[in-house]
Design a protein around this motif. Structure first.
Motif, PDB file in Angstrom:
ATOM      1  N   LEU A 121       0.831  -1.205   0.000  1.00 14.13           N
ATOM      2  CA  LEU A 121       0.000   0.000   0.000  1.00 14.13           C
ATOM      3  C   LEU A 121       0.863   1.252   0.000  1.00 14.13           C
ATOM      4  O   LEU A 121       0.621   2.190  -0.768  1.00 14.13           O
ATOM      5  CB  LEU A 121      -0.915  -0.006   1.219  1.00 14.13           C
ATOM      6  N   VAL A 125       0.764   4.092  -2.938  1.00 17.71           N
ATOM      7  CA  VAL A 125      -0.090   5.244  -2.652  1.00 17.71           C
ATOM      8  C   VAL A 125       0.668   6.487  -2.203  1.00 17.71           C
ATOM      9  O   VAL A 125       0.299   7.612  -2.559  1.00 17.71           O
ATOM     10  CB  VAL A 125      -1.149   4.854  -1.595  1.00 17.71           C
ATOM     11  N   ARG A 126       1.718   6.316  -1.431  1.00 17.02           N
ATOM     12  CA  ARG A 126       2.389   7.476  -0.827  1.00 17.02           C
ATOM     13  C   ARG A 126       2.827   8.505  -1.877  1.00 17.02           C
ATOM     14  O   ARG A 126       2.620   9.709  -1.712  1.00 17.02           O
ATOM     15  CB  ARG A 126       3.591   7.010  -0.005  1.00 17.02           C
ATOM     16  N   LEU A 134      -3.761  12.217  -5.404  1.00 17.54           N
ATOM     17  CA  LEU A 134      -4.737  11.514  -4.578  1.00 17.54           C
ATOM     18  C   LEU A 134      -4.865  12.267  -3.260  1.00 17.54           C
ATOM     19  O   LEU A 134      -3.861  12.486  -2.574  1.00 17.54           O
ATOM     20  CB  LEU A 134      -4.241  10.079  -4.325  1.00 17.54           C
ATOM     21  N   LEU A 140      -9.902   4.986   0.465  1.00 17.75           N
ATOM     22  CA  LEU A 140      -9.202   3.936  -0.273  1.00 17.75           C
ATOM     23  C   LEU A 140      -9.652   2.541   0.154  1.00 17.75           C
ATOM     24  O   LEU A 140      -9.961   2.298   1.323  1.00 17.75           O
ATOM     25  CB  LEU A 140      -7.702   4.028  -0.021  1.00 17.75           C
ATOM     26  N   TYR A 142      -8.127  -1.532  -0.144  1.00 14.48           N
ATOM     27  CA  TYR A 142      -6.861  -2.240  -0.366  1.00 14.48           C
ATOM     28  C   TYR A 142      -7.124  -3.717  -0.128  1.00 14.48           C
ATOM     29  O   TYR A 142      -7.716  -4.100   0.896  1.00 14.48           O
ATOM     30  CB  TYR A 142      -5.817  -1.708   0.605  1.00 14.48           C
ATOM     31  N   SER A 188       1.461   5.722   4.469  1.00 14.57           N
ATOM     32  CA  SER A 188       0.918   6.015   3.141  1.00 14.57           C
ATOM     33  C   SER A 188       0.551   7.480   3.017  1.00 14.57           C
ATOM     34  O   SER A 188       0.054   7.904   1.970  1.00 14.57           O
ATOM     35  CB  SER A 188      -0.320   5.151   2.866  1.00 14.57           C
ATOM     36  N   VAL A 211      -4.727  -1.850  -5.147  1.00 12.98           N
ATOM     37  CA  VAL A 211      -5.463  -0.639  -4.773  1.00 12.98           C
ATOM     38  C   VAL A 211      -6.325  -0.254  -5.963  1.00 12.98           C
ATOM     39  O   VAL A 211      -5.837   0.318  -6.946  1.00 12.98           O
ATOM     40  CB  VAL A 211      -4.513   0.522  -4.414  1.00 12.98           C
ATOM     41  N   LEU A 213      -9.022   2.099  -7.882  1.00 10.74           N
ATOM     42  CA  LEU A 213      -9.315   3.532  -7.770  1.00 10.74           C
ATOM     43  C   LEU A 213     -10.455   3.929  -8.709  1.00 10.74           C
ATOM     44  O   LEU A 213     -10.388   3.691  -9.926  1.00 10.74           O
ATOM     45  CB  LEU A 213      -8.076   4.364  -8.121  1.00 10.74           C
TER      46      LEU A 213
END
Length: 316
Positions: A121, A125-126, A134, A140, A142, A188, A211, A213
């Motif tokens: 994750l 995502v980070r 984002l 979110l 996951y 994240s 993930v 989206l």
């Protein structure tokens, strides 16, 4: 100079793998505790206080106990449990998380090894949150699948006893209160808790995490190329490391999307799939839950702390 290293909990799944990776090193002297003294606090305290680095492969409470037994300021710790993942004074041991993370690990006295699930994750995502693609408060989800070795000795025994009759796809954590959630959210760079639905498969090791989206819910809708570029740029800015970003490709399926594809390595491969017309995307990470997800990450962190090449003892 030879570094003295003690693996507290070397008989567990992660401990055994770390010991195997370090066994042939000439720059390390591995210290062990006799079987009959494993629960002897005095004997453990002596080893913990006489070593240069201690790697804790223990349940959370036992890991906290081991830390409390250290009375000097010289023993450096890598904790592979989840006891200190969001604790003050501990450096998070995902070396590729940020461009300055390796420097933090190198100088740290206390490093908390990441959980296997959170790493996927965070890697996916980070960079998107930091790039503004984002929102940090985005709702979110996951999910993913991992080999049964991630459940430790009891789950390994259950699955191996059941053999082909074991559940091939077993969702768990269905109270949505998994202990990794605080770690996932913090690293994240999220301000809201993800909806996390992990699963176990009837195979020993390897994991694939996703993930999904719905980009149309965002005020500014990024394209798949935008997402891919942000993730690729993040990892391109980090020297060394074991995370690679696959090329952006409009494919329905691909053989690399196999949770066991990177087993026995310390690698993590990230994929971005998108349909811009539908404003939908899916981000995928593939890695070994016992490699980059556990023992491999611990050895990588140890290498950084000892000032040697971070790839030493790690298969590419």
């Amino acid at each position: 100079m030879v570094a003295r290293v003690f693996i507290d909990g070397e008989a567990g799944t992660t401990g055994l793998q770390i010991r195997e990776r370090l066994a042939t090193r000439t720059d390390i002297e591995l210290l062990s505790i006799p079987d009959h003294l494993r629960k002897d606090l005095s004997a453990r305290a002596d080893l913990l206080n006489s070593t240069d680095a201690a790697i804790l492969c223990l349940p959370d409470d036992a890991a906290r106990e081991s830390v409390s037994l250290i009375e000097n300021d010289t023993t450096r710790i890598i904790d592979a449990s989840s006891a200190h993942r969001v604790a003050d004074g501990w450096v998070y041991g995902f070396a590729e998380m940020d461009k300055d993370q390796t420097a933090k690990i190198k100088s740290a006295k206390r490093v908390t090894n990441p959980g296997c699930w959170p790493q996927g994750l965070i890697a996916l995502v980070r960079a998107l949150v930091e790039a503004g693609l984002l929102p940090a408060d985005h709702a979110l989800t996951y999910n993913g699948i991992s080999g049964y070795s991630g459940g430790g000795k009891s789950m390994i025994a259950d699955y191996e006893a059941a053999g082909a009759a074991a559940n091939v796809y077993a969702p768990y954590g269905l109270t949505f209160n998994h202990k990794h959630l605080p770690e996932m959210q913090r690293y994240s760079a999220l301000t809201s808790t993800p909806l996390f639905t992990p699963s176990v498969g009837n195979y020993y090791k390897g994991m694939l995490t996703c993930v999904p989206l719905q980009l149309s819910t965002l005020d500014k809708v990024p394209t798949g190329a935008d997402l891919h570029a942000a993730i690729a740029d993040h990892f391109a800015g980090i020297s060394g490391g074991f995370v690679e970003v696959a090329p952006l490709a409009p494919l329905d399926r691909m053989p690399e999307l196999n949770p066991q594809a990177l087993n026995d390595t310390n690698n993590m491969r990230l994929h971005v799939f998108a349909n811009d017309a539908r404003a939908q995307a899916c981000l995928i990470a593939v890695y070994d839950n016992l490699g980059k997800g556990a023992s491999g990450a611990a050895v990588q962190n140890l290498n950084l702390m000892l000032g040697v090449d971070e790839a030493t003892s790690l298969a590419a």
